[in-house]
Design an enzyme around this catalytic site. Structure first.
Site, mmCIF file in Angstrom:
data_model
loop_
_atom_site.group_PDB
_atom_site.id
_atom_site.type_symbol
_atom_site.label_atom_id
_atom_site.label_comp_id
_atom_site.label_asym_id
_atom_site.label_seq_id
_atom_site.Cartn_x
_atom_site.Cartn_y
_atom_site.Cartn_z
ATOM 1 N N THR A 152 -7.429 3.110 50.594
ATOM 2 C CA THR A 152 -6.479 4.177 50.279
ATOM 3 C C THR A 152 -5.405 3.689 49.303
ATOM 4 O O THR A 152 -5.033 2.518 49.299
ATOM 5 C CB THR A 152 -5.791 4.731 51.535
ATOM 6 O OG1 THR A 152 -5.087 3.662 52.167
ATOM 7 C CG2 THR A 152 -6.793 5.319 52.507
ATOM 8 N N ASP A 196 -2.541 2.486 64.391
ATOM 9 C CA ASP A 196 -2.490 3.794 65.044
ATOM 10 C C ASP A 196 -2.106 4.906 64.059
ATOM 11 O O ASP A 196 -2.548 6.043 64.203
ATOM 12 C CB ASP A 196 -1.484 3.756 66.199
ATOM 13 C CG ASP A 196 -1.965 2.855 67.331
ATOM 14 O OD1 ASP A 196 -3.185 2.761 67.544
ATOM 15 O OD2 ASP A 196 -1.113 2.228 67.990
HETATM 16 C C1 LIG Z 1 11.473 -6.330 77.792
HETATM 17 C C2 LIG Z 1 10.102 -6.117 77.239
HETATM 18 C C3 LIG Z 1 9.790 -4.685 77.074
HETATM 19 C C4 LIG Z 1 8.415 -4.386 76.587
HETATM 20 C C5 LIG Z 1 8.195 -2.916 76.630
HETATM 21 C C6 LIG Z 1 6.883 -2.587 76.138
HETATM 22 C C7 LIG Z 1 6.558 -1.132 76.203
HETATM 23 C C8 LIG Z 1 5.424 -0.910 75.283
HETATM 24 C C9 LIG Z 1 4.833 0.430 75.342
HETATM 25 C C10 LIG Z 1 4.022 0.586 74.110
HETATM 26 C C11 LIG Z 1 3.339 1.880 74.007
HETATM 27 C C12 LIG Z 1 2.641 1.916 72.697
HETATM 28 C C13 LIG Z 1 2.154 3.255 72.347
HETATM 29 C C14 LIG Z 1 1.649 3.246 70.955
HETATM 30 C C15 LIG Z 1 2.327 3.721 69.954
HETATM 31 C C16 LIG Z 1 1.815 3.686 68.541
HETATM 32 O O1 LIG Z 1 1.103 4.890 68.294
HETATM 33 C C17 LIG Z 1 2.988 3.599 67.578
HETATM 34 C C18 LIG Z 1 2.506 3.415 66.138
HETATM 35 O O2 LIG Z 1 1.845 2.191 65.989
HETATM 36 P P1 LIG Z 1 1.474 1.563 64.546
HETATM 37 O O3 LIG Z 1 2.727 1.119 63.874
HETATM 38 O O4 LIG Z 1 0.544 0.421 64.852
HETATM 39 O O5 LIG Z 1 0.785 2.610 63.713
HETATM 40 N N1 LIG Z 1 3.808 2.495 67.933
HETATM 41 C C19 LIG Z 1 5.092 2.658 68.274
HETATM 42 O O6 LIG Z 1 5.654 3.723 68.211
HETATM 43 C C20 LIG Z 1 5.786 1.436 68.700
HETATM 44 C C21 LIG Z 1 6.484 1.629 69.980
HETATM 45 C C22 LIG Z 1 6.836 0.256 70.426
HETATM 46 C C23 LIG Z 1 7.862 0.187 71.378
HETATM 47 C C24 LIG Z 1 8.051 -1.240 71.716
HETATM 48 C C25 LIG Z 1 9.330 -1.516 72.190
HETATM 49 C C26 LIG Z 1 9.582 -2.969 72.380
HETATM 50 C C27 LIG Z 1 10.777 -3.079 73.160
HETATM 51 C C28 LIG Z 1 11.405 -4.375 73.274
HETATM 52 C C29 LIG Z 1 12.659 -4.134 74.065
HETATM 53 C C30 LIG Z 1 13.368 -5.356 74.318
HETATM 54 C C31 LIG Z 1 14.620 -5.161 75.111
HETATM 55 C C32 LIG Z 1 15.208 -6.504 75.262
HETATM 56 C C33 LIG Z 1 16.612 -6.427 75.665
HETATM 57 C C34 LIG Z 1 17.277 -7.743 75.728
HETATM 58 N N1 LIG Z 2 -2.412 3.179 50.640
HETATM 59 C C1 LIG Z 2 -1.403 3.494 51.426
HETATM 60 N N2 LIG Z 2 -0.117 3.337 51.028
HETATM 61 C C2 LIG Z 2 0.911 3.601 51.856
HETATM 62 N N3 LIG Z 2 0.761 4.074 53.126
HETATM 63 C C3 LIG Z 2 -0.486 4.248 53.573
HETATM 64 C C4 LIG Z 2 -1.623 3.973 52.760
HETATM 65 N N4 LIG Z 2 -2.732 4.232 53.491
HETATM 66 C C5 LIG Z 2 -2.306 4.673 54.707
HETATM 67 N N5 LIG Z 2 -0.965 4.686 54.757
HETATM 68 C C6 LIG Z 2 -0.076 5.070 55.864
HETATM 69 O O1 LIG Z 2 0.460 3.885 56.446
HETATM 70 C C7 LIG Z 2 0.906 4.180 57.759
HETATM 71 C C8 LIG Z 2 0.820 2.974 58.680
HETATM 72 O O2 LIG Z 2 -0.490 2.550 58.740
HETATM 73 P P1 LIG Z 2 -1.173 1.759 59.923
HETATM 74 O O3 LIG Z 2 -2.527 1.389 59.397
HETATM 75 O O4 LIG Z 2 -1.130 2.530 61.159
HETATM 76 O O5 LIG Z 2 -0.318 0.421 60.038
HETATM 77 P P2 LIG Z 2 0.830 -0.040 61.061
HETATM 78 O O6 LIG Z 2 0.147 -0.185 62.393
HETATM 79 O O7 LIG Z 2 1.287 -1.362 60.530
HETATM 80 O O8 LIG Z 2 1.893 1.006 61.080
HETATM 81 C C9 LIG Z 2 0.041 5.323 58.230
HETATM 82 O O9 LIG Z 2 0.876 6.350 58.678
HETATM 83 C C10 LIG Z 2 -0.758 5.761 57.011
HETATM 84 O O10 LIG Z 2 -0.652 7.157 56.828
#
Ligand SMILES: CCCCCCCCCCCCC/C=C/[C@@H](O)[C@H](COP(=O)(O)O)NC(=O)CCCCCCCCCCCCCCC
Ligand SMILES: Nc1ncnc2c1ncn2[C@@H]1O[C@H](COP(=O)(O)OP(=O)(O)O)[C@@H](O)[C@H]1O
Ligand SMILES: [Ca+2]
Length: 475
Positions: A130, A157
């Site tokens: 992409t 994700d």
């Molecule tokens: C104190 C340690 C706390 C650990 C808490 C872990 C909770 C994790 C739950 C994760 C659920 C993940 C659901 C997935 C979401 C994803 O769709 C989505 C997108 O992912 P992409 O960037 O790969 O495209 N990811 C997210 O929205 C990321 C959410 C992550 C939340 C992690 C939070 C970490 C927290 C650390 C807190 C530390 C407090 C420490 C205080 C001294």
């Molecule tokens: N070529 C591109 N340039 C910029 N953003 C892109 C491209 N291809 C995909 N994306 C976007 O990048 C975002 C993050 O991608 P992802 O693969 O989930 O990585 P991460 O887990 O690091 O967030 C997605 O929302 C997607 O729509």
């Protein structure tokens, strides 16, 4: 049907490919073409150490026949058996690679680890790297998809979410259904989705395969494994906003995402940094949550509110640290059992987690329990409900100005606390706060099989008995 060789027994469904001669493919393909030999490649399991799923690797066995004629009969019959035993094995795949996901290794992961396996299995693939966000989604919405058996997502994700939106949208267009109408029964997508993990959280891959490993995922795609998945549609008024499969979160998770967008350069670490900053800013938000319990017996005939289908919503109101809805366990390396450990991948319900306002140490305990097998729901300020639909709104006493204002976050330095948070929808910020969500059972299918039994205990209560709804297993 099994293929038995001295001590190795391989189900035909797990044979990857059959080649004439003595063949190796790793580190490079080499063929010693002797005319009485053939090589069978198959799925070999090994323990993954830290993760709770099993790692899959390419196994190889060489056979010698008394004659070339017999060798050719063997290879012909084996190839036919593969087709008849696993009708979902793909022949042709459309592959999207996000070159910027996670640690920016998507291209390398695909070309060095995945493409050679697809080639070995006789799968032809059309690869698109992409060049912009939403290119994969737009391609799936508009371009000719004839001849493809599945779509492969190399990314995280966010990239998976693009593919999900493209495929669901395309399927509804072709079925003449309106995605905007939350009461419509959406049409399940005919194409399977494969995920090669190359992102930051990789939660959909982890929760459906059990490990973050490109080779394991490629092998699930090759043998045509099939795992249905529930999807949540998120609407504002009468318009569809987005679909979600993993985390739809308001409050803490919304704030973490908003904050992390400013630190994309940190890569996957941005979530830990922003998580810490948001935790220290110690926020809670007022809201009204109405939900439709999955079990109709739980609703009461005296409730006032009525849902889309005529059933009754339960109403709660107050201040929350976070409100989360997940269609599956949402396990990921940070939280191996996930946001809701006993959620099912494909039972047509979601789990609604309400974390009421509490003191900072209580909330830390809640977060920390996600990293172990301790029950994060067994706390006095946490509730969890299995639901079919959820409505979220802001209290009427909030002024219109407060309701409209864009929340802003600046870590610790700002004393002005915003009145509302944002919704994190699988890693995307939603533009609206007041939303209606509905769970659609088994709307898409992945090339996966849920978490495999190893030395495992079923976390929905049964031991060593694979749940038909695809829930997770713990050691
Ligand atoms: C104190 C340690 C706390 C650990 C808490 C872990 C909770 C994790 C739950 C994760 C659920 C993940 C659901 C997935 C979401 C994803 O769709 C989505 C997108 O992912 P992409 O960037 O790969 O495209 N990811 C997210 O929205 C990321 C959410 C992550 C939340 C992690 C939070 C970490 C927290 C650390 C807190 C530390 C407090 C420490 C205080 C001294
Ligand atoms: N070529 C591109 N340039 C910029 N953003 C892109 C491209 N291809 C995909 N994306 C976007 O990048 C975002 C993050 O991608 P992802 O693969 O989930 O990585 P991460 O887990 O690091 O967030 C997605 O929302 C997607 O729509
Ligand atoms: Ca579910």
């Amino acid at each position: 049907m099994y293929l038995s060789v001295i001590k190795v027994s391989v189900p035909v469904a797990e044979v990857v490919g059959v080649e004439e001669g003595r063949v190796e493919i790793l580190p490079r393909k080499s063929v010693e073409d002797t005319d009485k030999d053939f090589t069978v490649f198959y799925v070999k399991r090994s323990s993954s150490g830290s993760s709770y799923g099993l790692l899959w690797r390419l196994g190889r066995i060489q056979f010698s026949c008394p004659s070339r004629v017999l060798r050719d009969q063997w290879t012909k019959h084996l190839r036919t058996a593969l087709k008849t035993h696993s009708p979902l094995r793909p022949n042709r795949l459309l592959v999207f690679i996000n070159p910027f996901g996670g640690k920016k290794k998507g291209r390398k992961i695909y070309h060095s680890l995945v493409a050679p396996l697809f080639e070995l299995a006789g799968i032809s693939s059309h690869v698109i790297v992409t060049e912009r966000a939403n290119q994969a989604r737009d391609h799936l919405l508009k371009k000719d998809l004839k001849g493809f058996d599945g779509v492969v997502c190399v990314g995280g994700d966010g990239m998976f979410s693009e593919i999900l939106h493209g495929l669901i949208g395309r399927t509804q267009q072709e079925a003449g259904l309106s995605e905007n109408d939350p009461t419509v029964a959406l049409q399940p997508c005919p194409l399977h989705i494969g995920i090669i993990p190359a992102g930051s959280t990789d939660c959909v891959c982890y929760a459906t395969v059990g490990v973050i490993d490109p080779v394991t995922s490629a092998l699930h795609i090759i043998i045509g494994d099939s795992q249905p998945l529930d999807v949540c549609s998120v609407h504002q008024a009468s318009a569809l906003m987005r679909y979600s499969v993993s985390l739809l979160g308001y409050g803490f998770y919304g704030d973490v995402l908003a904050e992390s967008e400013k630190h994309r350069w940190m890569g996957p670490l941005r979530y830990d940094y922003s998580g810490t900053m948001v935790y220290l800013s110690n926020r809670s938000y007022a809201g009204i949550v109405q939900y439709l319990p999955a079990d109709p017996l739980l609703s009461s005939p005296r409730d006032r509110t009525r849902c889309l289908s005529g059933r009754v919503y339960t109403h709660v109101e107050g201040r929350f640290r976070c409100v989360s809805l997940t269609c599956m366990s949402s396990s990921c390396p940070k939280s191996p059992l996930g946001l809701s450990p006993s959620a099912h991948l494909a039972d047509g319900t979601g789990d609604l987690i309400l974390v009421w306002d509490t003191h900072p140490l209580g909330f830390l305990k809640f977060l920390y329990r996600h990293t172990s097998t301790q029950d994060q729901f067994d706390l006095p300020f946490v509730e969890v409900h299995r639901v079919k639909a959820v409505r979220f709104s802001l209290p009427s006493e909030m002024t219109n100005e407060q309701k409209m204002a864009t929340p802003f976050l600046c870590g610790l330095c700002c004393s002005k606390v915003p009145a509302k948070s944002v919704w994190n929808c699988d890693g995307e910020i939603l533009s609206s706060t007041e939303i209606l969500c509905r769970i659609h059972g088994q709307l898409v299918r992945l090339y996966a099989r849920g978490i495999e039994e190893g030395a495992a205990v079923h976390n929905c209560g049964k031991e060593n008995d694979k749940c038909q709804m695809g829930c997770t297993l713990i050691k």
